[in-house]
Scaffold this motif. Structure first.
Motif, PDB file in Angstrom:
ATOM      1  N   MET A   1       1.031  -1.310  -0.048  1.00 36.04           N
ATOM      2  CA  MET A   1      -0.014  -0.005  -0.114  1.00 36.04           C
ATOM      3  C   MET A   1       0.732   1.118  -0.062  1.00 36.04           C
ATOM      4  SD  MET A   1      -2.825   1.427   2.713  1.00 36.04           S
ATOM      5  CE  MET A   1      -2.783  -0.217   3.778  1.00 36.04           C
ATOM      6  N   ILE A   2       0.582   2.274  -0.608  1.00 38.79           N
ATOM      7  CA  ILE A   2       1.328   3.465  -0.846  1.00 38.79           C
ATOM      8  C   ILE A   2       0.442   4.513  -0.207  1.00 38.79           C
ATOM      9  CG2 ILE A   2       2.538   5.212  -2.062  1.00 38.79           C
ATOM     10  CD1 ILE A   2       3.265   2.930  -4.012  1.00 38.79           C
ATOM     11  N   ASN A   3       0.699   5.260   0.588  1.00 39.01           N
ATOM     12  CA  ASN A   3      -0.017   6.391   1.163  1.00 39.01           C
ATOM     13  C   ASN A   3       0.969   7.581   1.164  1.00 39.01           C
ATOM     14  OD1 ASN A   3      -2.060   4.790   2.004  1.00 39.01           O
ATOM     15  ND2 ASN A   3      -1.152   4.511   4.253  1.00 39.01           N
ATOM     16  N   GLN A   4       0.115   8.950   0.785  1.00 44.98           N
ATOM     17  CA  GLN A   4       0.845  10.137   0.725  1.00 44.98           C
ATOM     18  C   GLN A   4       0.840  10.614   1.984  1.00 44.98           C
ATOM     19  OE1 GLN A   4      -0.380  12.609  -2.313  1.00 44.98           O
ATOM     20  NE2 GLN A   4       1.099  14.299  -1.890  1.00 44.98           N
ATOM     21  N   VAL A   5       2.048  11.192   2.687  1.00 44.66           N
ATOM     22  CA  VAL A   5       2.085  11.870   3.868  1.00 44.66           C
ATOM     23  C   VAL A   5       2.620  12.908   3.984  1.00 44.66           C
ATOM     24  CG1 VAL A   5       3.202  11.311   6.101  1.00 44.66           C
ATOM     25  CG2 VAL A   5       2.353   9.445   5.039  1.00 44.66           C
ATOM     26  N   ASP A   6       2.339  13.980   4.559  1.00 44.45           N
ATOM     27  CA  ASP A   6       2.547  15.162   4.617  1.00 44.45           C
ATOM     28  C   ASP A   6       3.717  15.327   5.714  1.00 44.45           C
ATOM     29  OD1 ASP A   6       3.431  17.995   4.804  1.00 44.45           O
ATOM     30  OD2 ASP A   6       1.259  18.576   5.308  1.00 44.45           O
ATOM     31  N   LEU A   7       5.109  15.476   5.262  1.00 48.03           N
ATOM     32  CA  LEU A   7       5.993  15.325   6.333  1.00 48.03           C
ATOM     33  C   LEU A   7       6.187  16.432   7.163  1.00 48.03           C
ATOM     34  CD1 LEU A   7       8.836  13.731   4.017  1.00 48.03           C
ATOM     35  CD2 LEU A   7       7.255  12.337   5.553  1.00 48.03           C
ATOM     36  N   ARG A   8       5.512  17.472   7.151  1.00 47.32           N
ATOM     37  CA  ARG A   8       5.344  18.716   8.104  1.00 47.32           C
ATOM     38  C   ARG A   8       4.737  18.328   9.368  1.00 47.32           C
ATOM     39  NH1 ARG A   8       3.099  22.789   3.639  1.00 47.32           N
ATOM     40  NH2 ARG A   8       1.991  20.985   3.547  1.00 47.32           N
ATOM     41  N   ALA A   9       4.153  17.195   9.170  1.00 49.11           N
ATOM     42  CA  ALA A   9       3.447  16.630  10.422  1.00 49.11           C
ATOM     43  C   ALA A   9       4.289  16.005  11.524  1.00 49.11           C
ATOM     44  CB  ALA A   9       2.090  15.791  10.132  1.00 49.11           C
ATOM     45  N   TYR A  10       5.412  15.732  11.310  1.00 45.22           N
ATOM     46  CA  TYR A  10       6.340  14.952  12.207  1.00 45.22           C
ATOM     47  C   TYR A  10       7.532  15.981  12.447  1.00 45.22           C
ATOM     48  CZ  TYR A  10       3.483  11.557  10.019  1.00 45.22           C
ATOM     49  OH  TYR A  10       2.755  10.744   9.862  1.00 45.22           O
ATOM     50  N   LYS A  11       8.025  16.048  13.845  1.00 45.46           N
ATOM     51  CA  LYS A  11       9.022  16.693  14.352  1.00 45.46           C
ATOM     52  C   LYS A  11      10.246  16.240  14.195  1.00 45.46           C
ATOM     53  CE  LYS A  11       6.089  19.179  17.702  1.00 45.46           C
ATOM     54  NZ  LYS A  11       5.830  19.644  18.941  1.00 45.46           N
ATOM     55  N   SER A  12      10.438  14.970  13.798  1.00 43.36           N
ATOM     56  CA  SER A  12      11.883  14.182  13.719  1.00 43.36           C
ATOM     57  C   SER A  12      11.555  12.964  12.767  1.00 43.36           C
ATOM     58  CB  SER A  12      12.272  13.708  15.175  1.00 43.36           C
ATOM     59  OG  SER A  12      11.557  12.808  15.885  1.00 43.36           O
ATOM     60  N   VAL A  13      12.790  12.609  12.449  1.00 44.18           N
ATOM     61  CA  VAL A  13      12.704  11.485  11.585  1.00 44.18           C
ATOM     62  C   VAL A  13      13.989  10.528  12.244  1.00 44.18           C
ATOM     63  CG1 VAL A  13      13.474  10.557   9.211  1.00 44.18           C
ATOM     64  CG2 VAL A  13      12.337  12.606   9.396  1.00 44.18           C
ATOM     65  N   LYS A  14      13.503   9.167  12.371  1.00 44.08           N
ATOM     66  CA  LYS A  14      14.312   8.277  12.693  1.00 44.08           C
ATOM     67  C   LYS A  14      14.525   7.084  11.762  1.00 44.08           C
ATOM     68  CE  LYS A  14      13.692  10.054  16.689  1.00 44.08           C
ATOM     69  NZ  LYS A  14      14.702  11.081  17.254  1.00 44.08           N
ATOM     70  N   TYR A  15      15.681   6.537  11.709  1.00 49.17           N
ATOM     71  CA  TYR A  15      16.070   5.664  10.733  1.00 49.17           C
ATOM     72  C   TYR A  15      16.495   4.062  11.431  1.00 49.17           C
ATOM     73  CZ  TYR A  15      16.614   9.171   7.423  1.00 49.17           C
ATOM     74  OH  TYR A  15      16.297  10.505   6.854  1.00 49.17           O
ATOM     75  N   VAL A  16      15.974   3.155  10.890  1.00 50.64           N
ATOM     76  CA  VAL A  16      16.335   1.829  11.591  1.00 50.64           C
ATOM     77  C   VAL A  16      16.211   0.710  10.367  1.00 50.64           C
ATOM     78  CG1 VAL A  16      13.887   1.007  12.245  1.00 50.64           C
ATOM     79  CG2 VAL A  16      15.879   0.155  13.613  1.00 50.64           C
ATOM     80  N   GLY A  17      16.895  -0.366  10.534  1.00 49.92           N
ATOM     81  CA  GLY A  17      17.062  -1.609   9.723  1.00 49.92           C
ATOM     82  C   GLY A  17      17.061  -2.708  10.319  1.00 49.92           C
ATOM     83  N   ASP A  18      16.903  -3.794   9.438  1.00 48.82           N
ATOM     84  CA  ASP A  18      17.257  -5.180  10.009  1.00 48.82           C
ATOM     85  C   ASP A  18      16.249  -5.476  11.176  1.00 48.82           C
ATOM     86  OD1 ASP A  18      19.163  -5.623   7.965  1.00 48.82           O
ATOM     87  OD2 ASP A  18      20.882  -4.820   9.189  1.00 48.82           O
ATOM     88  N   ILE A  19      15.001  -5.147  11.064  1.00 51.67           N
ATOM     89  CA  ILE A  19      14.265  -5.685  12.282  1.00 51.67           C
ATOM     90  C   ILE A  19      13.778  -7.064  12.194  1.00 51.67           C
ATOM     91  CG2 ILE A  19      13.664  -3.244  12.851  1.00 51.67           C
ATOM     92  CD1 ILE A  19      10.854  -3.787  11.569  1.00 51.67           C
ATOM     93  N   HIS A  20      13.893  -7.500  11.008  1.00 51.63           N
ATOM     94  CA  HIS A  20      13.413  -9.170  10.699  1.00 51.63           C
ATOM     95  C   HIS A  20      12.190  -9.371  11.363  1.00 51.63           C
ATOM     96  CE1 HIS A  20      17.555  -9.704   9.407  1.00 51.63           C
ATOM     97  NE2 HIS A  20      17.991  -9.368  10.369  1.00 51.63           N
ATOM     98  N   GLY A  21      11.086  -8.612  10.908  1.00 46.65           N
ATOM     99  CA  GLY A  21       9.747  -8.694  11.640  1.00 46.65           C
ATOM    100  C   GLY A  21       9.381  -8.457  12.811  1.00 46.65           C
ATOM    101  N   LEU A  22      10.167  -7.893  13.464  1.00 44.82           N
ATOM    102  CA  LEU A  22       9.755  -7.496  14.984  1.00 44.82           C
ATOM    103  C   LEU A  22       9.120  -6.343  15.147  1.00 44.82           C
ATOM    104  CD1 LEU A  22      13.311  -8.917  16.668  1.00 44.82           C
ATOM    105  CD2 LEU A  22      10.956 -10.069  16.486  1.00 44.82           C
ATOM    106  N   PHE A  23       7.996  -6.055  14.556  1.00 41.95           N
ATOM    107  CA  PHE A  23       7.363  -4.726  14.370  1.00 41.95           C
ATOM    108  C   PHE A  23       6.770  -4.186  15.872  1.00 41.95           C
ATOM    109  CE2 PHE A  23       6.946  -6.449   9.969  1.00 41.95           C
ATOM    110  CZ  PHE A  23       7.477  -5.309   9.367  1.00 41.95           C
ATOM    111  N   LYS A  24       6.356  -5.409  16.439  1.00 44.64           N
ATOM    112  CA  LYS A  24       5.767  -5.000  17.995  1.00 44.64           C
ATOM    113  C   LYS A  24       6.937  -4.585  18.938  1.00 44.64           C
ATOM    114  CE  LYS A  24       2.000  -8.508  17.755  1.00 44.64           C
ATOM    115  NZ  LYS A  24       1.427  -9.605  18.271  1.00 44.64           N
ATOM    116  N   THR A  25       8.027  -5.079  18.807  1.00 44.62           N
ATOM    117  CA  THR A  25       9.240  -4.941  19.567  1.00 44.62           C
ATOM    118  C   THR A  25       9.670  -3.382  19.114  1.00 44.62           C
ATOM    119  OG1 THR A  25      10.023  -6.919  19.553  1.00 44.62           O
ATOM    120  CG2 THR A  25      11.739  -5.492  20.260  1.00 44.62           C
TER     121      THR A  25
END
Length: 80
Positions: A1-25
């Protein structure tokens, strides 16, 4: 699914990788430990899609959506 998001709604941006399906965590840590609010979390590569059924993956993300919305957190997921 592709959603268009207004990035001005967020105060910060965080990056992460390699979560291997651990979305709840990831979501639990972002909200409860790091106290993130009003941020965009970009998950880059090795997100863990494709190892369980599409139905189960969708259920997991819908479950997390409530907590993410409550804290105005957007997850952007990139496979790779």
């Amino acid at each position: 699914m592709i959603n268009q998001v207004d990035l001005r709604a967020y105060k910060s941006v965080k990056y992460v990788g390699d979560i291997h399906g651990l979305f709840k965590t990831l979501v639990f840590d972002a909200i409860n430990r790091r106290k993130y609010k009003n941020c965009l979390i970009i998950v880059c590569g090795d997100i863990g899609f494709g190892f369980v059924s599409f139905k189960k993956e969708k259920e997991n993300l819908i479950y997390l959506e409530r907590d993410l919305a409550k804290n105005n957190i957007c997850l952007a997921l990139f496979r790779g």
